[in-house]
Enzyme design. Structure first.
Site, PDB file in Angstrom:
ATOM      1  N   ARG A 180     -32.513  73.168 -41.424  1.00 45.80           N
ATOM      2  CA  ARG A 180     -32.687  71.904 -40.689  1.00 45.80           C
ATOM      3  C   ARG A 180     -31.639  70.857 -41.030  1.00 45.80           C
ATOM      4  O   ARG A 180     -31.584  69.799 -40.404  1.00 45.80           O
ATOM      5  CB  ARG A 180     -34.075  71.350 -41.010  1.00 45.80           C
ATOM      6  N   GLU A 386     -26.116  66.131 -51.806  1.00 48.77           N
ATOM      7  CA  GLU A 386     -27.055  65.711 -50.764  1.00 48.77           C
ATOM      8  C   GLU A 386     -26.385  64.600 -49.957  1.00 48.77           C
ATOM      9  O   GLU A 386     -26.103  63.518 -50.481  1.00 48.77           O
ATOM     10  CB  GLU A 386     -28.347  65.195 -51.388  1.00 48.77           C
TER      11      GLU A 386
END
Length: 421
Positions: A180, A386
């Site tokens: 995702r 991230e």
């Protein structure tokens, strides 16, 4: 990379594309046990999107038919996104990517930057890598690892400089281990584009880095899951592996690396969890292919740096994930370079990235890529980054207007890293 509790309706084959209309995203300021909170949330089939290791806050997505039940759990629910379906609409429409024109024996032009104005399906990512190679024919090859569970390739591109290929230490980049996390693939591709562009423009720093290191870049290492997010469930995380006697589908490929694989608290033995680690270390075909490739590099020229690109949270995460007290033996060196990378990123768009070990700066992870790459493959630098944004800014679902800014800030970051190698 965030932990996701599995919807019961997500645990089997989906019959139609899931609509997220009416889903609300809440933030819960947790005052008790994280394990107890997650157990409570599982009773309402909520999706746990993220956990803030500093505040112990959780971001969860709740479907409309579970909203009353969510409020009855007794937690204070602060609305972050009122309608997730509306946010999803901002990801599209996709712009069709047209392959660059090619003439036999002549280097093509670099692909147009308009590629980064949109998200793209799997096949167009492969075409983009093909077109990058065609624009850099004497210093690059495309390659594929795999096959995946469903027979797809894990597409990659190999770049080298004027001293020849395959003999210099490797820099390895992976993207989209979690299906995702759409922003990761184009961010990696943009950085790859810039390496080629500036090498061709004879930028001395980039010429030097490419003359001294070979790059092996795979923007999508979970192709089946990625395709599934386009066709069925946008927030799917795992691969699409089925197992005998199990009704739930998929393994978290970033809990399946054969390093500290079954450390308690770092992954789940439950096939219905989205941090399911598999039945044995390295028992997914995707990880088997990636391990074999990286071991070939480790046993040959060696691996200088490894980065696994994820979203979201604005973090530069170092080993270790499996243990919150263990530190890599070159911790100070990795922290120093990581801090410089974070400063370079912030200089572009003002985003501040936190740097530190995975376990203490995010949460405990077992069977992770970065622990394996450092301990087994011997990468001097082994990071999981991230990317942007925060949950309030969309989390995993952010408009394509973020692609070029994300690419630009991380291009600045890796250029600083290059200067320190």
């Amino acid at each position: 990379m965030r932990t996701l509790l599995c919807f019961s309706i997500f645990c089997s084959f989906a019959a139609a594309k899931l609509s997220y209309n009416g889903f609300k995203v809440f933030r819960i300021e947790n005052k008790g046990s994280a394990e107890e909170l997650e157990q409570s949330l599982s009773s309402i089939n909520s999706i746990l999107l993220s956990k803030d290791p500093n505040s112990e806050a959780f971001d969860i997505a709740v479907p409309p038919d579970q909203l009353q039940a969510a409020h009855q759990l007794g937690f204070e629910l602060n609305t972050v996104i009122d309608d997730l379906g509306t946010v999803l609409e901002n990801e599209g429409p996709f712009l069709t990517y047209i392959a660059t024109e090619k003439t036999q024996g002549v280097a093509a032009d670099l692909p147009p930057l308009s590629y980064f104005d949109s998200y793209h399906p799997y096949d167009e990512h492969i075409q983009f890598l093909t077109d990058l190679q065609a624009a850099f024919p004497n210093n690059s090859d495309t390659f594929s690892l795999g096959p995946s569970v469903e027979g797809r390739e894990l597409p990659g591109i190999h770049l080298w400089g004027g001293t020849g290929k395959g003999v210099k230490p490797a820099i390895v980049w992976h993207g989209t281990a979690h299906a995702r996390e759409w922003i990761s693939a184009p961010t990696v591709e943009y950085i790859t584009y810039k390496v080629i562009e500036e090498y061709q423009g004879e930028d001395s720093e980039i010429v030097s880095i490419l003359d001294n290191y070979d790059f092996y870049i795979l923007p999508i290492v979970n192709p089946d899951g990625f395709v599934y997010t386009h066709e069925s469930e946008r927030l799917w995380r795992k691969n699409r592996q089925t197992r005998d006697s199990q009704t739930c589908i998929g393994t978290d490929v970033n809990r399946n690396w054969p390093s500290h694989w079954n450390v308690s608290g770092g992954s789940s033995p439950d096939p219905c969890s989205n941090t399911y680690r598999g039945e044995a270390p390295g028992d997914t075909p995707e990880i088997q292919a990636l391990v074999a490739h990286m071991l070939d590099l480790a046993n040959g020229p060696g691996i200088k740096a490894y980065i696994d690109w994820h979203s979201y949270g604005k973090l530069i995460l170092l080993p270790y994930g499996y243990n919150c007290t263990a530190l890599p033996d070159n911790y100070e060196r990795q922290m120093s370079v990581g801090t410089g990378v974070a400063s370079a990123i912030a200089s572009v768009n003002g985003l501040e990235f936190r740097v530190g070990p995975t376990c203490t700066n995010l949460y405990q992870t077992a069977g992770s890529s970065t622990d394996w790459a450092f301990d087994v493959a011997g990468a001097e630098f082994s990071w999981l980054i991230e990317l942007r944004p925060t949950a309030a800014e969309g989390g995993f679902v952010i408009p394509p207007e973020n692609i070029l800014p994300s690419g630009a800030e991380h291009w600045a970051g890796v250029k600083y890293m290059f200067s320190q190698l």
